[in-house]
Design a protein around this motif. Structure first.
Motif, PDB file in Angstrom:
ATOM      1  N   UNK A 270       0.224  -1.289   0.408  1.00 29.69           N
ATOM      2  CA  UNK A 270      -0.264   0.087   0.197  1.00 29.69           C
ATOM      3  C   UNK A 270       0.796   1.293  -0.273  1.00 29.69           C
ATOM      4  N   UNK A 271       0.878   2.260  -0.761  1.00 31.10           N
ATOM      5  CA  UNK A 271       1.476   3.250  -0.595  1.00 31.10           C
ATOM      6  C   UNK A 271       0.179   4.607  -0.068  1.00 31.10           C
ATOM      7  N   UNK A 272       1.084   5.285  -1.131  1.00 22.11           N
ATOM      8  CA  UNK A 272      -0.277   6.427  -0.855  1.00 22.11           C
ATOM      9  C   UNK A 272      -1.784   6.642  -1.524  1.00 22.11           C
ATOM     10  N   UNK A 273      -1.229   7.128  -2.994  1.00 26.73           N
ATOM     11  CA  UNK A 273      -2.082   6.824  -3.327  1.00 26.73           C
ATOM     12  C   UNK A 273      -3.378   5.536  -2.650  1.00 26.73           C
ATOM     13  N   UNK A 274      -3.272   4.588  -2.603  1.00 28.30           N
ATOM     14  CA  UNK A 274      -3.802   3.105  -2.706  1.00 28.30           C
ATOM     15  C   UNK A 274      -4.804   3.284  -1.535  1.00 28.30           C
ATOM     16  N   UNK A 275      -3.637   4.268  -0.383  1.00 28.03           N
ATOM     17  CA  UNK A 275      -4.482   3.935   1.133  1.00 28.03           C
ATOM     18  C   UNK A 275      -5.277   5.390   1.004  1.00 28.03           C
ATOM     19  N   UNK A 276      -5.227   6.482   0.073  1.00 23.94           N
ATOM     20  CA  UNK A 276      -6.007   7.472   0.302  1.00 23.94           C
ATOM     21  C   UNK A 276      -7.604   6.349  -0.531  1.00 23.94           C
TER      22      UNK A 276
END
Length: 65
Positions: free
Chosen positions: A8-14
């Motif tokens: 999970x990177x920031x785009x997926x977490x967002x």
């Protein structure tokens, strides 16, 4: 989130947080992840299986110089 094996990177977490009804942007998620020491997984690039041409630029058996 359990189906992605921790990738999970920031785009997926967002995206996940937005689906849950939270109003925030990617930059806020990036800052929060950085402050808490959470890092996304960086995927390795795939190596090309094609061999580079020789120094002369000619390909053996092609009939071209």
């Amino acid at each position: 989130m359990s189906g992605h094996v921790g990738a999970y990177g920031s785009p997926r977490v967002t995206a996940v947080l937005r689906r849950d009804g939270r109003r925030l942007n990617r930059k806020k998620v990036e800052r929060t992840m950085r402050e808490r020491g959470i890092r996304g997984i960086t995927r390795r690039r795939r190596r090309s299986l094609t061999k580079a041409r020789h120094q002369s630029g000619a390909v053996a058996g092609s009939g071209r110089p």
